[in-house]
Design a protein around this motif. Structure first.
Motif, mmCIF file in Angstrom:
data_model
loop_
_atom_site.group_PDB
_atom_site.id
_atom_site.type_symbol
_atom_site.label_atom_id
_atom_site.label_comp_id
_atom_site.label_asym_id
_atom_site.label_seq_id
_atom_site.Cartn_x
_atom_site.Cartn_y
_atom_site.Cartn_z
ATOM 1 N N SER A 85 0.814 -1.218 0.000
ATOM 2 C CA SER A 85 0.000 0.000 0.000
ATOM 3 C C SER A 85 0.846 1.266 0.000
ATOM 4 N N ILE A 86 1.922 1.292 0.781
ATOM 5 C CA ILE A 86 2.712 2.528 0.837
ATOM 6 C C ILE A 86 3.525 2.732 -0.443
ATOM 7 N N ILE A 87 4.022 1.632 -1.027
ATOM 8 C CA ILE A 87 4.784 1.760 -2.270
ATOM 9 C C ILE A 87 3.866 2.220 -3.397
ATOM 10 N N ARG A 88 2.670 1.633 -3.424
ATOM 11 C CA ARG A 88 1.684 2.025 -4.431
ATOM 12 C C ARG A 88 1.373 3.514 -4.325
ATOM 13 N N PHE A 89 1.179 3.994 -3.113
ATOM 14 C CA PHE A 89 0.842 5.403 -2.901
ATOM 15 C C PHE A 89 1.991 6.306 -3.345
#
Length: 649
Positions: free
Chosen positions: A297-301
């Protein structure tokens, strides 16, 4: 003439050079504190544009974690912050908890467990920035959403809308907090660590309930916050219509895909709550969220313009005393990277630390390059940040297939990606991290029953006695929130009922039924001093019906209901109009038919005898008569006396 050996001359020269070099290095180190760094007390200008927050004009990626000061003892704060820094965070977020700071109107407490200034200063000492979410409504599974109980009793008040009494008290408290931060020089332009502040909290979820008074309240809250002149950006989370220049931010699990983006062209993509698990409520199973999903989720964001991610919670801690909201357990976000006790939870802590490192390797490309998306398959893509004409390039390869691994070919090289994962290529060639591939070690926490702590103990108990006639009489049961005023979770409702022999069933095996319909949260029932039973609601359905056969006697009967609460509500519109406690009391199965005793005369008493005497303390437990411990019905206190002293290691 003194003769000195050549080797000794060489040694002295070497040591002198070493000392001079060390001295120069130390001096340079002292002088080279980056004025943009969190620990620097140099005033820092904080601005923003469509790409990111800027500190003295410098773009930064922020990995932040929620650590709430009232949910941990002050002596644990340094260790929690140290572990947060070690985990790759450069920012810490906290709410401001109005009801612990002003439990009684006009009487403030910012000391001890509630020393907000000390906590913010410690964040800076641990070389991190701070996000101050002032609220003052915070929700946060905190009692009454952080609003003090006395606010409910302000005449004509309606919480969180364009209502003059509420706005007056809200502005007074917010101003007090901001002034306290300014006096301690804690905002970044003063040399402190606070670079962003929040007003209100997830207001879009209830705004429609207030119609135009909700819209005007948002405008008022924004103007009020800006008028306080903190010189740092203000945010509103989950607020699609945040007035300029307030930044609207995202809360949720996958803001990289669910966030529709800022509501203005000059605002950055910020994520204020990335839920690391889910808070627990009584009756529900533990909530889990994998380290792999969090990393994804954080990498995607970050690959989609995001520049600030805050983990909610990074350390959940404990809702001490009576600070939990309705039906929420005292253990808060135990599945966070730092568990309830501040212990590192692996692999979550370590995997996220590796993810932070990997994303930071892409920082130059993310801030200097231009983005584009390249399709690599039906559910596969590469998000590339590249500066044309240079070697500056970072890529995020994504396999969105939730079931199958995929081989992706990107720029002449093959990469193997597990299901639903992202690989980070800081130079568009070398894979340094995949969200699904954990390289950190695992650990597990086990609770072991102590032999020494459970040996040779003498258990004693004290059973709460039903009050005879506590007075405070009304013709109907009082509402439970208003009766207790958040001073206790318990209140007695007592009435007396005369029944003739002909009122009772003729057959001994048939008993009348006592039925109590309650708005929550629970009750214990006693008839003629005898415990009859207990019933309670739940987080989803707080109302319930207690119904039990009762052996009444001819003559006078005492009915005693001990109503209890499991925290005050923390969310929703019109919180000041929420109610609890018994609303209808009837007796079924009498020869004369159903008897409604709701409007009988009821006596009321707030709290338990054990609470009043504080029998849980060293000075309080001798105030009551304790008996040998054993099974018991009704509300019973237990204490243990060791028969000999032990040293625990």
């Amino acid at each position: 003439m003194v003769q000195v050996e050549p080797g000794r001359i060489l040694l002295i020269a070497f040591l002198s050079t070493l000392l001079i070099t060390s001295s120069i290095a130390q001096k340079e180190e002292e002088e080279e504190v980056d004025p943009n760094s969190p620990e620097s007390t140099t005033p820092k200008e904080v601005t923003y544009d469509s790409r990111s927050l800027l500190v003295n004009g410098k773009r930064m990626l922020f990995f932040s974690g929620s650590i709430h000061y009232p949910r941990s003892p002050p002596d644990t704060w340094p260790d929690l912050l140290r572990k947060a820094k070690m985990g790759g965070l450069n920012m810490v977020e906290t709410y401001v908890f109005w009801n612990v700071h002003e439990p009684v109107q006009g009487k403030y407490n910012f000391e001890g467990d509630y020393d907000l200034v000390k906590f913010i200063k410690l964040i800076q000492q641990h070389k991190m920035f701070a996000m101050l979410r002032v609220g003052p409504f915070i929700q946060g599974e905190w009692n009454h959403g952080g609003l003090p109980y006395w606010l409910r009793e302000v005449p004509n008040i309606i919480f969180r809308c364009d209502n003059e009494p509420f706005k007056m008290h809200m502005k007074k408290f917010v101003t007090l907090v901001i002034e306290k931060m300014k006096q301690a020089k804690l905002f970044a332009p003063q040399g402190g660590p606070i670079i962003v502040s929040q007003i209100e909290n997830e207001y879009n979820t209830i705004q429609l309930a207030f119609k135009e008074r909700g819209d005007s309240y948002v405008q008022w809250a924004a103007k009020m916050a800006l008028s306080l002149d903190t010189k740092v950006p203000w945010i509103m989370c989950k607020q699609k219509d945040a007035p300029d220049p307030i930044i609207n931010t995202c809360n949720g699990r996958h803001c990289g895909d669910t966030f529709t983006g800022p509501n203005g062209p000059n605002k950055p993509f910020l994520w204020t709550e990335n839920w690391t698990a889910q808070f627990r409520v009584f009756g529900d199973p533990p909530s889990q969220r994998s380290a792999e999903d969090l990393a994804f989720s954080i990498i995607r964001f970050c690959s989609k313009n995001g520049t600030l991610v805050n983990y909610y919670m990074y350390h959940g801690g404990t809702n001490f005393g009576r600070t939990s909201s309705s039906y929420t357990t005292t253990r808060y976000y135990d599945e966070a990277p730092l568990d309830e006790f501040g212990l590192i939870r692996q692999p979550k802590w370590g995997h996220l630390k590796d993810a932070h490192r990997a994303v930071n390797l892409c920082k130059r490309a993310l801030f200097s390059g231009s983005p584009f998306v390249q399709k690599l398959g039906p559910d596969q893509e590469a998000r590339v940040w590249e500066q044309p004409g240079t070697s500056l390039c970072s890529a995020f390869l994504t396999n969105n297939d939730t079931k199958k691994p995929q081989a992706l070919r990107f720029r002449g090289q093959d990469y193997q990606l597990p299901p639903r994962s992202i690989s980070i290529l800081p130079d568009c060639k070398t894979e340094v991290f995949n969200s699904q591939m954990i390289t950190t070690h695992h650990n597990s926490r086990n609770f072991v029953r102590s032999v020494a702590a459970n040996k040779n103990f003498n258990w004693e108990m004290y059973r709460e006695v039903v009050p005879d006639d506590p007075g405070n009489k009304l013709n109907e049961p009082r509402e439970l929130y208003e009766l207790t005023k958040d001073t206790s979770d318990y209140a007695w409702y007592i009435t007396k009922l005369d029944l003739g022999r002909r009122d009772l069933p003729m057959k001994n095996e048939i008993l009348p039924v006592l039925r109590v319909a309650s708005l929550g949260h629970g009750l214990h029932c006693y008839v003629n001093g005898k415990y009859i039973g207990t019933a309670h609601g739940s987080k989803v359905e707080k109302s319930f019906v207690f119904q039990k056969p009762v052996e009444f006697q001819a003559g006078s009967n005492q009915i005693a209901l001990l109503g209890f609460l499991v925290g005050l509500p923390d969310s929703g519109a019109y919180m000041e109009k929420r109610y609890a406690g018994p609303r209808s009391i009837t007796i079924l199965g009498l020869n004369t038919g159903t008897l409604d005793i709701t409007l009988n005369t009821w006596s009321h008493q707030v709290g338990l005898d054990g609470e009043k005497n504080q029998i849980y303390t060293q000075n309080g437990f001798p105030k009551v008569q304790w008996v040998k411990g054993g099974p018991s019905e009704g509300v019973t206190w237990y204490k243990v006396i060791p028969l000999q002293h032990y040293n625990f290691f």
